[in-house]
Structure formats: structure tokens, C-alpha cells
Write an enzyme that holds these catalytic residues in place. Structure first.
Site, PDB file in Angstrom:
ATOM      1  CB  SER A 146      -0.969   0.088   1.156  1.00  0.00           C
ATOM      2  OG  SER A 146      -1.815  -1.041   1.335  1.00  0.00           O
ATOM      3  CG  HIS A 159      -5.782  -1.685   4.429  1.00  0.00           C
ATOM      4  ND1 HIS A 159      -6.350  -2.797   3.609  1.00  0.00           N
ATOM      5  CD2 HIS A 159      -5.178  -0.949   3.531  1.00  0.00           C
ATOM      6  CE1 HIS A 159      -6.249  -2.529   2.395  1.00  0.00           C
ATOM      7  NE2 HIS A 159      -5.297  -1.446   2.211  1.00  0.00           N
TER       8      HIS A 159
END
Length: 478
Positions: A325, A415
Site C-alpha cells: 500500500s 485496512h
């Protein structure tokens, strides 16, 4: 193989929007059967006569005279008018909806009084229903009429995107935005959505939209797209039954050995395709929301869970589920910390090494300027001196919270709320222009350890606890 159109470039968002606009106008012309809105759209809504004519069209829709065909015709007339307006006209259209078709105050007060007087259960139930009806503004009834049209739901999603664009200059549109969001929360409940795998054999129109909507790592060519849909790659998306060729959100996954730490290597088209049975890790490397008009409607957490379940069944050799990410807020946070004089950003040893690499005395105020000039990545000594500093500061950033006790980084919030942990930082994980601009090339792995997901989620939601590996905590000196 799908026959794909030849494109001179992949800047096709505008092309897709124009094509969709032509499709809507054409479909709705067949329904209206006339061009009665053309003149009003051409003249715009800049004068009182135009506004009054618009109010009349709205009122005709609300009167609901005639049958279903008549209702669709009136809605299509309004829709064609809206699509034919420029931004000034669209703003005026939305303002009329927001200001002139709100709930009736007198009816609302009357319904409240009747509810207060109602004693018997049947009377109270009747009064409650009447109050609910009084609370529903006429504009909501107008908006729902568009759902009977071809692509009507997509039309409303795009209308909300316009309202969001105009809200800063036209604050009264906030109430219309809220009405649309309330409708979408019900219409786009995850129980109504279909998860589909997108492959190279999917319709070309859908593949075009993947290119246009990719928001994390731009798809550079059709070969790039084909690589992302190869045998060791997966792409999944949520679709709404009324928007069958419009992905609402999609996730791109790489099946690899071990946890990947560099996105350029992950997307390298020259790398050999990995046999699926050899993969032990699924890397979620891009998650893109596609519809601006659905802002605030969350799909991502459900999509990831569904994809994990699907992959676990399809590829039983997978043992790890991780992301690769970006850290989009890191550079901005760092510059803010420097400007606010935050202490201990750079310790004594690091200052000495940076001073030696620069050939002059280093002060922490120099840090943002150094990072703006990407030439530092070509200076081995300077890059080596910056590495421990930026790793430590990025770890601190990812584990820090704002005034609401939420993680500062938006990707981290997403997340962590889904039950992942901050697992590993990757030096020079993304050397693209955007990666350097946002996070000095750093990337992070969020690990979805299946046995810990529920516990991590509960602790995060209940107590704001950020799950992180020992390695990341040590980097942050926590």
C-alpha cells in the site's frame, strides 16, 4: 481474445463519460419522444422564466398524472434537460430541487401534533406513518422517479457527484447531497451487490473502465492491463444490478511467493508468470473506488473479505494475505511536523550522517526541501543517511492518531478498521513520480492474518488500538 479498440492514449475518462452521456440522451430521447427540453437546456437557467419553467416540470412530475409511461416520460424530460445543461445550469437545477421541494413545515408540525395526541396503539401507528411521510421531502420522490429510466441509478450517482463538486460554492446543496446519500445507503447495501472476477475475456467496455478508474497505479497500456489480468493475477469488483457494467470498487491482486515490497517489480511485465500452485501469498496492491457520487458508501471492507474467502477456496496453497500500500499522507504530515517545530524528528547520529553526505550542517528544517528534489535518490550517501530517518518517521506517522483518535493516514484507517496490522515498511517500494511525491518512495504492507482479523477489528473500533508488528513498533521507537 477480446477485440480491443485502438486508442492513441489511455486518457479515456472523458471519452467514457461522453459516451455514457450520449447513451443516456439517446435512450431518453426515445422515451420523451420530443426535443422539448432542447431550447431550455440551450438557453440555460439564468433567468426567472427558465427557473419558473423548471419548477413547473418538477411539479408535473410530483402530480403523477397518468400511468407509468407518463411518469417515465416526465422523468426522462427532466433528465435530458439536466444532461444538456452546463455547470451553471446544473447548479441552478440542483438549487431549485434543494430549496423549493423541501418538506412542508405546516404538514410536519401537524403530523407532530397528531402523534403527540395519539394514545391508542393503532392511532399512534397511523400518526407515526403520517409523520414519516411528512418528513420525506418531495424532492426525494422526484429523485426516485429516475430509477425507472434506463441507467437512471447511474444518472443519480453522477448527479450527486455534481452536487459534491458544487457544495463549496453552494452550501444549500448539502441537504440534497444528504438526501441522495440516504437513498444510496439503502440501494447499495452490500447484500444487493454482486462480486465478479474481471478477466482479459471480460467485455472491452468494462476493461476500458478499469483503465479509466484505476486510482492507485495508473495502467499504462493494454499490455500492462493484460499483465494485471494474467494467470497469476486477479481482479475483483462489486457491481449493482442496475449498473451492470459500472464497477463500484475493484481490487487488484497478485499471487506471489512471499510478501512483496516493491510495486514496480510486482508490475514488471517482463517477469515470468508464476504457476498458481506455487503461490503462497496474495498481495492486494490496488483498491479503487470508482464512483465519486457514492462517496461515504463503504464497500471495501466487504470486498476484501469476500476476495479472501474466494481465493482461499480457489488457491489452497495461499497462507498469507497482505497489501502493498501507498502512504499518501506521509510527506504532508512530515512537512507539517517540521513547520510546527516537532522535536526529535532527526536524532544526533542521523544529523551527523546527513551533514557528512550534504557537505554542510544539516538541520531538520531542511528535510522537506531535500525530499522535494528527487535528486537525493541518485546520491548514494544521502539516500543511505535518509533511510533510517524516513523509515522511523513513517512508522511513527502510521502509528499516530489525530484529534479523533483515528490513524492519520486514510489507507491505514481503511485496512486497520478491516482487521489488518501494520506489518512492514518497504524502502523505495514505489519510485514512481506519485510515490516519491506522497511518501518519499516508501510503501507499507498491511497483513491480514486470518486468525487475528476479528480481534484486531474489535480492538481498533472499540479502543482505537492500532495493530502493528514488533518490527514497525521498534522502528517508531514505541
Amino acid at each position: 481474445m477480446v477485440a480491443l479498440p485502438t486508442l492513441p492514449s489511455l486518457s479515456i475518462s472523458g471519452t467514457l463519460l461522453e459516451r455514457g452521456l450520449r447513451s443516456l440522451v439517446g435512450a431518453w430521447r426515445d422515451i420523451t419522444g420530443s426535443d422539448e427540453t432542447t431550447q431550455l437546456a440551450r438557453e440555460g437557467l439564468n433567468d426567472p422564466k427558465g427557473i419558473e419553467r423548471l419548477r413547473g416540470l418538477f411539479a408535473e412530475c410530483l402530480e403523477a398524472r397518468g400511468g407509468e409511461v407518463a411518469a417515465r416520460t416526465r422523468a426522462a424530460t427532466l433528465g435530458r434537460l439536466y444532461l444538456g445543461l452546463d455547470d451553471t445550469g446544473k447548479r441552478a437545477f440542483l438549487q431549485v430541487l434543494a430549496n423549493d421541494f423541501a418538506a412542508d413545515d405546516a404538514e410536519l408540525e401537524k403530523a407532530i401534533r397528531e402523534l403527540q395526541k395519539a394514545d391508542a396503539p393503532v392511532a399512534r401507528h397511523k400518526a407515526e406513518r403520517k409523520l414519516r411521510m411528512a418528513l420525506t421531502p418531495p424532492r426525494q420522490r422526484l429523485l426516485t422517479q429516475f430509477t425507472a429510466l434506463p441507467q437512471g441509478v447511474k444518472f443519480l450517482v453522477d448527479m450527486r457527484a455534481d452536487a459534491l463538486r458544487f457544495r463549496k460554492e453552494t452550501p444549500e446543496l448539502a441537504i440534497l447531497d444528504a438526501d441522495l446519500e440516504d437513498l444510496f445507503v439503502a440501494w447499495f447495501d452490500v447484500g444487493f451487490l454482486d462480486m465478479q472476477r474481471i478477466s482479459w475475456n471480460s467485455p472491452a467496455a468494462l476493461l476500458e473502465k478499469l483503465i479509466a478508474y484505476e486510482a492507485v497505479h495508473a495502467i499504462e497500456s493494454w499490455d500492462d492491463l493484460r499483465n494485471r489480468l494474467d494467470a497469476d493475477r486477479r481482479c475483483y469488483a462489486f457491481f449493482h444490478p442496475r449498473m451492470p457494467l459500472e464497477p463500484l470498487i475493484f481490487v487488484e491482486v497478485a499471487l506471489v511467493k512471499g510478501i512483496a515490497g516493491n510495486v514496480q517489480a510486482l508490475l514488471d511485465q517482463t517477469q515470468p508468470v508464476l504457476e498458481t500452485r506455487e503461490a503462497d501469498t496474495a498481495i492486494f496492491y490496488s483498491i479503487s473506488n470508482t464512483q465519486v457520487g457514492l462517496r461515504g458508501i463503504s464497500f471495501g471492507n466487504f470486498l476484501i473479505k469476500r476476495v479472501v474467502d474466494d481465493l482461499s477456496r480457489e488457491v489452497p496453497t495461499l497462507k498469507q494475505f497482505s497489501t502493498l500500500s501507498p502512504i499518501p499522507g506521509f510527506r504532508a504530515w512530515l512537512e507539517e511536523s517540521v513547520s510546527e517545530g516537532t522535536p526529535e524528528l532527526v536524532d544526533g547520529k542521523a544529523r551527523e550522517e546527513l551533514s557528512s553526505a550534504l557537505g554542510q550542517r544539516f538541520s531538520k528544517g531542511m528535510l522537506p526541501g531535500l525530499l522535494k528534489d528527487h535528486a537525493w535518490t541518485d546520491n548514494a550517501a544521502l539516500s543511505e543517511a535518509l533511510k533510517p530517518v524516513l523509515l522511523r518517521l513513517s512508522a511513527r506517522y502510521l502509528l499516530s492518531t489525530d484529534k479523533h483518535n483515528k490513524p492519520r493516514d486514510p489507507v491505514a484507517r481503511f485496512h486497520l478498521s478491516n482487521g489488518a496490522q501494520v506489518y512492514r515498511l518497504n524502502w523505495m517500494g514505489d519510485r514512481s513520480r506519485n510515490g516519491m511525491k506522497q511518501s518519499a518512495g516508501l510503501m507499507v504492507n498491511y497483513l491480514y492474518r486470518l486468525d487475528d482479523i476479528d480481534q484486531n477489528h474489535e480492538r481498533f473500533v472499540r479502543d482505537g488500538v492500532i495493530a502493528a508488528s514488533g518490527e514497525v513498533k521498534r522502528l517508531a521507537d514505541l
